[in-house]
Motif scaffolding. Structure first.
Motif, PDB file in Angstrom:
ATOM      1  N   VAL A 126       0.832  -1.205   0.000  1.00 54.73           N
ATOM      2  CA  VAL A 126       0.000   0.000   0.000  1.00 54.73           C
ATOM      3  C   VAL A 126       0.869   1.258   0.000  1.00 54.73           C
ATOM      4  CG1 VAL A 126      -1.651   1.359   1.377  1.00 54.73           C
ATOM      5  CG2 VAL A 126      -1.997  -1.104   1.103  1.00 54.73           C
ATOM      6  N   LEU A 127       1.923   1.235   0.785  1.00 56.02           N
ATOM      7  CA  LEU A 127       2.756   2.429   0.978  1.00 56.02           C
ATOM      8  C   LEU A 127       4.018   2.424   0.103  1.00 56.02           C
ATOM      9  CD1 LEU A 127       2.418   2.625   4.851  1.00 56.02           C
ATOM     10  CD2 LEU A 127       1.131   3.914   3.134  1.00 56.02           C
ATOM     11  N   GLN A 137       5.574   9.711   8.707  1.00 58.53           N
ATOM     12  CA  GLN A 137       4.892  10.996   8.713  1.00 58.53           C
ATOM     13  C   GLN A 137       3.439  10.835   8.255  1.00 58.53           C
ATOM     14  OE1 GLN A 137       6.445  13.981   5.995  1.00 58.53           O
ATOM     15  NE2 GLN A 137       5.953  15.604   7.472  1.00 58.53           N
ATOM     16  N   PHE A 138       3.221  10.070   7.196  1.00 59.02           N
ATOM     17  CA  PHE A 138       1.876   9.824   6.689  1.00 59.02           C
ATOM     18  C   PHE A 138       1.012   9.153   7.762  1.00 59.02           C
ATOM     19  CE2 PHE A 138      -1.071   7.071   4.131  1.00 59.02           C
ATOM     20  CZ  PHE A 138      -1.826   8.096   3.571  1.00 59.02           C
ATOM     21  N   SER A 139       1.567   8.152   8.437  1.00 59.32           N
ATOM     22  CA  SER A 139       0.835   7.467   9.509  1.00 59.32           C
ATOM     23  C   SER A 139       0.501   8.428  10.637  1.00 59.32           C
ATOM     24  CB  SER A 139       1.631   6.275  10.031  1.00 59.32           C
ATOM     25  OG  SER A 139       1.718   5.287   9.026  1.00 59.32           O
ATOM     26  N   ALA A 140       1.433   9.309  10.962  1.00 60.15           N
ATOM     27  CA  ALA A 140       1.174  10.298  12.020  1.00 60.15           C
ATOM     28  C   ALA A 140       0.060  11.255  11.598  1.00 60.15           C
ATOM     29  CB  ALA A 140       2.454  11.068  12.350  1.00 60.15           C
ATOM     30  N   PHE A 141       0.070  11.670  10.337  1.00 58.60           N
ATOM     31  CA  PHE A 141      -0.994  12.537   9.837  1.00 58.60           C
ATOM     32  C   PHE A 141      -2.351  11.828   9.897  1.00 58.60           C
ATOM     33  CE2 PHE A 141       2.111  15.001   6.904  1.00 58.60           C
ATOM     34  CZ  PHE A 141       2.431  15.873   7.926  1.00 58.60           C
ATOM     35  N   LEU A 142      -2.372  10.575   9.451  1.00 57.97           N
ATOM     36  CA  LEU A 142      -3.627   9.821   9.489  1.00 57.97           C
ATOM     37  C   LEU A 142      -4.127   9.663  10.924  1.00 57.97           C
ATOM     38  CD1 LEU A 142      -2.978   7.011   6.854  1.00 57.97           C
ATOM     39  CD2 LEU A 142      -4.523   8.965   6.635  1.00 57.97           C
ATOM     40  N   ALA A 143      -3.226   9.365  11.860  1.00 62.83           N
ATOM     41  CA  ALA A 143      -3.615   9.220  13.264  1.00 62.83           C
ATOM     42  C   ALA A 143      -4.192  10.531  13.791  1.00 62.83           C
ATOM     43  CB  ALA A 143      -2.416   8.784  14.104  1.00 62.83           C
ATOM     44  N   ARG A 144      -3.590  11.641  13.400  1.00 65.50           N
ATOM     45  CA  ARG A 144      -4.087  12.942  13.846  1.00 65.50           C
ATOM     46  C   ARG A 144      -5.468  13.226  13.273  1.00 65.50           C
ATOM     47  NH1 ARG A 144       0.082  17.446  12.794  1.00 65.50           N
ATOM     48  NH2 ARG A 144      -1.463  18.842  11.936  1.00 65.50           N
TER      49      ARG A 144
END
Length: 159
Positions: A126-127, A137-144
């Motif tokens: 997927v990534l 960073q993308f995972s952190a954005f999604l979590a936020r």
């Protein structure tokens, strides 16, 4: 034409909508994970239930439903499937005989380890276009985003 396909005919203003791109990536990701798990004769809910039992220990069906977000009515079928395969055991709760406690078996632990390896590979698929720092960073954005939209994020008054 598939609704998830962008073509040169798709208006740029539509193609560039973040919410639309997020939906399209989510649909693609969901399909990849579902197909990958199906090849291992598993489903996302199997993985979710087994991971929840492995990480937090035995649980009543109601507690397992809360841990995984699987509706109780759907969870019964998931538990039945997992029990038939020997991945979980269902036993009366000693504290309340009206309830069942679900416990992962040694075979269930082996199975969830195999699924975890499979899921990690599917995440890589997927990534794939992102570097490791970009993935983090993308995972952190999604979590936020998820935290904000699930009502647990800070409100403007708290900032």
């Amino acid at each position: 034409m598939n609704m998830t396909d962008d073509t040169p005919a798709t208006p740029v203003s539509l193609r560039l909508l973040p919410s639309r791109m997020l939906s399209l990536v989510a649909m693609h990701s969901d399909r990849l994970v579902s197909e990958g798990l199906a090849r291992a004769d598993a489903r996302k809910w199997h993985y979710a239930a087994l991971v929840a039992l492995r990480e937090a220990g035995p649980a009543s069906q109601a507690e397992l439903s809360r841990r995984t977000g699987i509706y109780r009515s759907d969870l019964v079928a998931v538990i039945n499937e997992l029990a038939e395969r020997g991945f979980v055991e269902r036993a009366p709760d000693p504290a309340d005989r009206r309830r069942n406690v679900i416990t992962i078996t040694p075979e269930g632990l082996r199975h969830v380890r195999r699924l975890h390896t499979l899921i990690a590979g599917l995440q890589d698929d997927v990534l794939a276009p992102l570097s490791q720092p970009e993935r983090e960073q993308f995972s952190a954005f999604l979590a936020r985003l998820l935290e904000h939209h699930s009502g647990r994020g800070s409100s403007p008054e708290q900032d």
